[in-house]
Enzyme design. Structure first.
Site, PDB file in Angstrom:
ATOM      1  N   SER A   1     -39.861  -8.139   8.842  1.00 33.38           N
ATOM      2  CA  SER A   1     -38.949  -8.479   7.501  1.00 33.38           C
ATOM      3  C   SER A   1     -39.465  -6.875   6.593  1.00 33.38           C
ATOM      4  O   SER A   1     -40.306  -6.209   6.740  1.00 33.38           O
ATOM      5  CB  SER A   1     -39.606  -9.640   6.709  1.00 33.38           C
TER       6      SER A   1
ATOM      7  N   TYR B   1     -47.219 -15.203   3.333  1.00 33.19           N
ATOM      8  CA  TYR B   1     -45.962 -14.786   4.381  1.00 33.19           C
ATOM      9  C   TYR B   1     -46.009 -13.447   4.695  1.00 33.19           C
ATOM     10  O   TYR B   1     -45.941 -13.047   5.810  1.00 33.19           O
ATOM     11  CB  TYR B   1     -44.948 -15.601   3.679  1.00 33.19           C
TER      12      TYR B   1
ATOM     13  N   LYS C   1     -46.493 -11.053   8.327  1.00 35.35           N
ATOM     14  CA  LYS C   1     -45.747  -9.917   9.048  1.00 35.35           C
ATOM     15  C   LYS C   1     -46.270  -8.776   9.207  1.00 35.35           C
ATOM     16  O   LYS C   1     -46.303  -8.138  10.334  1.00 35.35           O
ATOM     17  CB  LYS C   1     -44.475  -9.729   8.059  1.00 35.35           C
TER      18      LYS C   1
ATOM     19  N   PHE D   1     -33.390  -7.198   6.867  1.00 33.16           N
ATOM     20  CA  PHE D   1     -33.210  -7.035   5.517  1.00 33.16           C
ATOM     21  C   PHE D   1     -32.799  -8.619   4.922  1.00 33.16           C
ATOM     22  O   PHE D   1     -33.650  -9.729   5.390  1.00 33.16           O
ATOM     23  CB  PHE D   1     -32.373  -6.078   4.914  1.00 33.16           C
TER      24      PHE D   1
ATOM     25  N   ARG E   1     -37.792 -14.099 -11.654  1.00 29.34           N
ATOM     26  CA  ARG E   1     -38.595 -14.841 -10.820  1.00 29.34           C
ATOM     27  C   ARG E   1     -39.884 -14.021 -10.470  1.00 29.34           C
ATOM     28  O   ARG E   1     -39.463 -12.812  -9.933  1.00 29.34           O
ATOM     29  CB  ARG E   1     -37.691 -15.115  -9.545  1.00 29.34           C
ATOM     30  N   GLU E   2     -40.940 -14.653 -10.608  1.00 30.54           N
ATOM     31  CA  GLU E   2     -42.050 -13.913 -10.515  1.00 30.54           C
ATOM     32  C   GLU E   2     -42.204 -13.159  -9.060  1.00 30.54           C
ATOM     33  O   GLU E   2     -41.882 -14.120  -7.931  1.00 30.54           O
ATOM     34  CB  GLU E   2     -43.312 -14.763 -10.719  1.00 30.54           C
TER      35      GLU E   2
ATOM     36  N   ASP F   1     -40.357 -10.939  -7.754  1.00 31.22           N
ATOM     37  CA  ASP F   1     -39.230 -10.486  -6.849  1.00 31.22           C
ATOM     38  C   ASP F   1     -39.245  -8.734  -7.011  1.00 31.22           C
ATOM     39  O   ASP F   1     -39.734  -8.307  -7.961  1.00 31.22           O
ATOM     40  CB  ASP F   1     -37.923 -10.777  -8.025  1.00 31.22           C
TER      41      ASP F   1
HETATM   42  P1  NAD Z   1     -35.868 -20.755  10.416  1.00 32.16           P
HETATM   43  O1  NAD Z   1     -36.874 -21.672  10.118  1.00 32.16           O
HETATM   44  O2  NAD Z   1     -34.439 -21.477  10.412  1.00 32.16           O
HETATM   45  O3  NAD Z   1     -36.284 -20.641  12.021  1.00 32.16           O
HETATM   46  C1  NAD Z   1     -37.657 -20.776  12.481  1.00 32.16           C
HETATM   47  C2  NAD Z   1     -37.804 -21.836  13.558  1.00 32.16           C
HETATM   48  O4  NAD Z   1     -39.097 -21.875  14.167  1.00 32.16           O
HETATM   49  C3  NAD Z   1     -37.444 -23.455  13.085  1.00 32.16           C
HETATM   50  O5  NAD Z   1     -36.660 -23.755  13.718  1.00 32.16           O
HETATM   51  C4  NAD Z   1     -38.920 -24.007  13.198  1.00 32.16           C
HETATM   52  O6  NAD Z   1     -38.462 -25.310  13.459  1.00 32.16           O
HETATM   53  C5  NAD Z   1     -39.248 -23.291  14.418  1.00 32.16           C
HETATM   54  N1  NAD Z   1     -40.935 -23.091  14.283  1.00 32.16           N
HETATM   55  C6  NAD Z   1     -41.724 -22.871  13.201  1.00 32.16           C
HETATM   56  N2  NAD Z   1     -42.885 -22.939  13.879  1.00 32.16           N
HETATM   57  C7  NAD Z   1     -42.743 -23.159  15.140  1.00 32.16           C
HETATM   58  C8  NAD Z   1     -43.974 -23.527  15.964  1.00 32.16           C
HETATM   59  N3  NAD Z   1     -45.535 -23.343  15.790  1.00 32.16           N
HETATM   60  N4  NAD Z   1     -43.764 -23.786  17.052  1.00 32.16           N
HETATM   61  C9  NAD Z   1     -42.298 -23.847  17.616  1.00 32.16           C
HETATM   62  N5  NAD Z   1     -41.344 -23.778  16.497  1.00 32.16           N
HETATM   63  C10 NAD Z   1     -41.682 -23.585  15.471  1.00 32.16           C
HETATM   64  O7  NAD Z   1     -36.001 -19.422   9.985  1.00 32.16           O
HETATM   65  P2  NAD Z   1     -35.133 -18.062  10.410  1.00 32.16           P
HETATM   66  O8  NAD Z   1     -34.540 -17.792   8.920  1.00 32.16           O
HETATM   67  O9  NAD Z   1     -34.316 -18.389  11.671  1.00 32.16           O
HETATM   68  O10 NAD Z   1     -36.345 -17.086  10.630  1.00 32.16           O
HETATM   69  C11 NAD Z   1     -36.565 -16.724  11.803  1.00 32.16           C
HETATM   70  C12 NAD Z   1     -37.493 -15.576  11.813  1.00 32.16           C
HETATM   71  O11 NAD Z   1     -37.276 -14.483  11.316  1.00 32.16           O
HETATM   72  C13 NAD Z   1     -39.013 -15.723  11.289  1.00 32.16           C
HETATM   73  O12 NAD Z   1     -40.202 -15.383  11.731  1.00 32.16           O
HETATM   74  C14 NAD Z   1     -38.863 -15.468   9.701  1.00 32.16           C
HETATM   75  O13 NAD Z   1     -39.930 -14.971   9.189  1.00 32.16           O
HETATM   76  C15 NAD Z   1     -37.966 -13.989  10.120  1.00 32.16           C
HETATM   77  N6  NAD Z   1     -37.303 -13.611   9.042  1.00 32.16           N
HETATM   78  C16 NAD Z   1     -36.482 -14.393   8.292  1.00 32.16           C
HETATM   79  C17 NAD Z   1     -35.618 -14.053   7.176  1.00 32.16           C
HETATM   80  C18 NAD Z   1     -34.596 -14.700   6.496  1.00 32.16           C
HETATM   81  O14 NAD Z   1     -34.329 -14.310   5.324  1.00 32.16           O
HETATM   82  N7  NAD Z   1     -34.352 -15.616   7.187  1.00 32.16           N
HETATM   83  C19 NAD Z   1     -36.055 -12.360   6.664  1.00 32.16           C
HETATM   84  C20 NAD Z   1     -37.001 -11.649   7.367  1.00 32.16           C
HETATM   85  C21 NAD Z   1     -37.666 -12.347   8.602  1.00 32.16           C
HETATM   86  N1  UFG Z   2     -31.819 -15.077  -6.741  1.00 34.24           N
HETATM   87  C1  UFG Z   2     -31.203 -15.598  -7.786  1.00 34.24           C
HETATM   88  N2  UFG Z   2     -31.186 -17.022  -8.051  1.00 34.24           N
HETATM   89  C2  UFG Z   2     -31.384 -17.721  -6.929  1.00 34.24           C
HETATM   90  C3  UFG Z   2     -32.156 -17.266  -5.787  1.00 34.24           C
HETATM   91  C4  UFG Z   2     -32.299 -15.903  -5.607  1.00 34.24           C
HETATM   92  O1  UFG Z   2     -30.738 -14.995  -8.760  1.00 34.24           O
HETATM   93  O2  UFG Z   2     -31.227 -18.889  -7.087  1.00 34.24           O
HETATM   94  C5  UFG Z   2     -32.025 -13.852  -6.245  1.00 34.24           C
HETATM   95  C6  UFG Z   2     -33.398 -13.154  -6.120  1.00 34.24           C
HETATM   96  O3  UFG Z   2     -33.800 -12.957  -7.588  1.00 34.24           O
HETATM   97  C7  UFG Z   2     -33.114 -11.833  -5.223  1.00 34.24           C
HETATM   98  C8  UFG Z   2     -31.986 -12.220  -4.330  1.00 34.24           C
HETATM   99  O4  UFG Z   2     -31.168 -13.281  -5.345  1.00 34.24           O
HETATM  100  O5  UFG Z   2     -32.824 -10.728  -6.188  1.00 34.24           O
HETATM  101  C9  UFG Z   2     -32.252 -12.620  -3.132  1.00 34.24           C
HETATM  102  O6  UFG Z   2     -33.211 -13.717  -3.218  1.00 34.24           O
HETATM  103  P1  UFG Z   2     -33.792 -14.226  -1.798  1.00 34.24           P
HETATM  104  O7  UFG Z   2     -34.732 -15.395  -2.364  1.00 34.24           O
HETATM  105  O8  UFG Z   2     -32.339 -14.978  -1.201  1.00 34.24           O
HETATM  106  O9  UFG Z   2     -34.225 -13.359  -0.789  1.00 34.24           O
HETATM  107  P2  UFG Z   2     -35.715 -12.522  -1.202  1.00 34.24           P
HETATM  108  O10 UFG Z   2     -35.111 -11.009  -1.041  1.00 34.24           O
HETATM  109  O11 UFG Z   2     -36.365 -12.815  -2.152  1.00 34.24           O
HETATM  110  O12 UFG Z   2     -36.464 -12.821   0.247  1.00 34.24           O
HETATM  111  C10 UFG Z   2     -35.892 -12.844   1.349  1.00 34.24           C
HETATM  112  C11 UFG Z   2     -36.521 -13.908   2.083  1.00 34.24           C
HETATM  113  C12 UFG Z   2     -38.118 -13.679   2.364  1.00 34.24           C
HETATM  114  C13 UFG Z   2     -38.206 -12.312   2.936  1.00 34.24           C
HETATM  115  C14 UFG Z   2     -37.708 -11.377   2.056  1.00 34.24           C
HETATM  116  C15 UFG Z   2     -37.703  -9.920   2.778  1.00 34.24           C
HETATM  117  O13 UFG Z   2     -36.297 -15.155   1.595  1.00 34.24           O
HETATM  118  O14 UFG Z   2     -38.574 -14.671   3.308  1.00 34.24           O
HETATM  119  O15 UFG Z   2     -35.955 -11.735   1.797  1.00 34.24           O
HETATM  120  O16 UFG Z   2     -37.326  -9.995   3.967  1.00 34.24           O
HETATM  121  F1  UFG Z   2     -39.596 -12.037   2.856  1.00 34.24           F
END
Ligand code: NAD
Ligand code: UFG
Length: 339
Positions: free
Chosen positions: A127, A152, A156, A181, A298-299, A301
């Protein structure tokens, strides 16, 4: 013969879109997911899009014996894409051990089994959170890693180090680390997308639920940042574009002998978009108004972060193609199927 790929967390948001793209590219997919944050129904969506139902194992990757049994039942797996992880930043602060155990044990188990099972490569979901608040934007892969602001984020950073240490120990495996991103949107068929559990913490699911009338209004977290309109800036990347990069990364690891054993790529558009601009894009592209108000920051951010994606553009020949407007339309179409 079709090559077989193990997708952990494959019924999740990014995993399901990647499974579709892998199947479209001719790979066989075996999914393992413990359904802690997804549903078995996602398999129907994948099948409806591709005509193929991926093999599915309900199981927990933190249990190495479950994984051993999976490799026995599905011989010939050549690559792994590891999505399985817990991903809620706030929850990780309340339950750090859950995050360290789930995210790190999953990775360690997979790495440990790769040599004995003859698996050549692993793609890892990292991430942009590893960069913290960047000193400058756009940010490239050589930028310093900042101290993590949540357990979290720390999982990573540690995961990236575990991969590097294991590969440098001489283990016969390769890895591509992808730093995402902000993944948003849904498959254009609206048959798969992000399944929100409880009150969404992320911007786009909160926005689409507000547009659908499930939430009263969206709060914009702060308009007094040092950005042109005062709201935070992110790099919102379409989830299908993101999924396609995984297929390219997997092919590269499996087919090329001349690449580094560990490679890192930013996956973003290269374009910073503010919260207010994203709301505008949604309203413009769907014609649906989103009631919103400005609230406090939001704290924790980050003020602004967007990717320098040139490394992925040049080396992987991958580019984020979808426009933000189309991506917003896809998020809205998906939201409407959830009603
Ligand atoms: P998601 O929660 O939709 O998908 C993760 C899946 O993993 C879920 O289906 C959950 O049931 C499964 N899972 C969790 N722990 C498990 C375990 N121990 N064994 C088997 N299955 C398990 O999340 P996502 O948004 O698809 O994210 C996928 C990956 O990308 C994650 O590693 C997340 O940290 C990373 N990532 C996501 C974002 C984002 O904003 N969505 C950003 C950066 C990185
Ligand atoms: N935001 C709002 N209102 C909301 C929710 C979000 O204004 O109700 C704003 C946040 O302040 C931020 C932007 O929208 O500026 C995006 O917020 P998200 O929570 O959607 O995403 P973040 O960038 O904070 O975080 C995401 C994932 C994290 C990951 C990070 C970097 O949620 O898991 O990207 O990969 F760590």
């Amino acid at each position: 013969m079709k090559e077989k790929i193990l997708v952990t967390g494959g019924t999740g948001y990014i995993g399901s879109h990647t499974t579709v793209e892998l199947q479209n590219a001719g790979y066989d997919v075996v999914i393992i997911d413990n359904l802690s944050n997804s549903s078995r129904k996602v398999l129907d969506g994948i099948e409806a899009i591709t005509g193929i139902r991926p093999e599915f194992v309900e199981g927990d990757c933190t249990d190495i014996e479950t994984l051993r049994a999976l490799f026995k039942a599905h011989p010939g797996i050549k690559g792994i894409i590891n999505f399985a992880a817990s991903k809620a930043v706030g929850e990780s602060i309340e339950k750090p051990l859950l995050y360290y155990r789930n995210n790190l044990m999953t990775l360690i188990n997979l790495l440990e089994l790769m040599p004995e099972e003859g698996v050549k490569g692993i793609v890892f979901s990292s991430s942009c959170t590893v960069y913290g608040e960047p000193d400058r934007n756009p940010i490239d892969e050589t930028a310093p890693i900042k101290p993590a602001t949540s357990p979290y984020g720390n999982t990573k950073q540690i995961s990236e180090e575990i991969i590097r240490d294991f590969v440098h120990s001489g283990a016969p495996v390769k890895s591509i680390i992808l730093r995402y991103f902000n993944p948003v949107g849904a498959h254009p068929s609206a048959k798969i997308g992000e399944l929100p559990v409880g009150v969404p913490q992320n911007l786009v699911p909160y926005l689409t639920q507000t547009a659908a009338g499930i939430r009263k209004e969206l709060t914009v977290f702060g308009d007094d940042y040092d950005t042109p309109d005062g709201s935070c800036i992110r790099d919102y990347i379409n989830v299908v574009d993101l999924a396609k990069a995984h297929v390219i990364a997997m092919k590269r690891m499996l087919e090329r002998e001349d690449t580094e054993n560990v490679e890192i790529f930013n996956l973003g558009t290269g374009r910073g978009v503010s919260v207010l601009e994203l709301i505008e894009s949604f309203e413009r592209s769907t014609g649906v108004k989103v009631p919103h108000r400005i609230g406090p920051r939001r704290e924790g951010d980050i003020e602004k972060i967007w990717a320098e994606p040139r490394h992925a553009n040049e080396v992987l020949a991958w580019v984020a193609r979808e426009t933000l407007d189309d991506t917003m339309r896809s998020a809205w179409a998906w939201q409407q199927t959830l009603k």
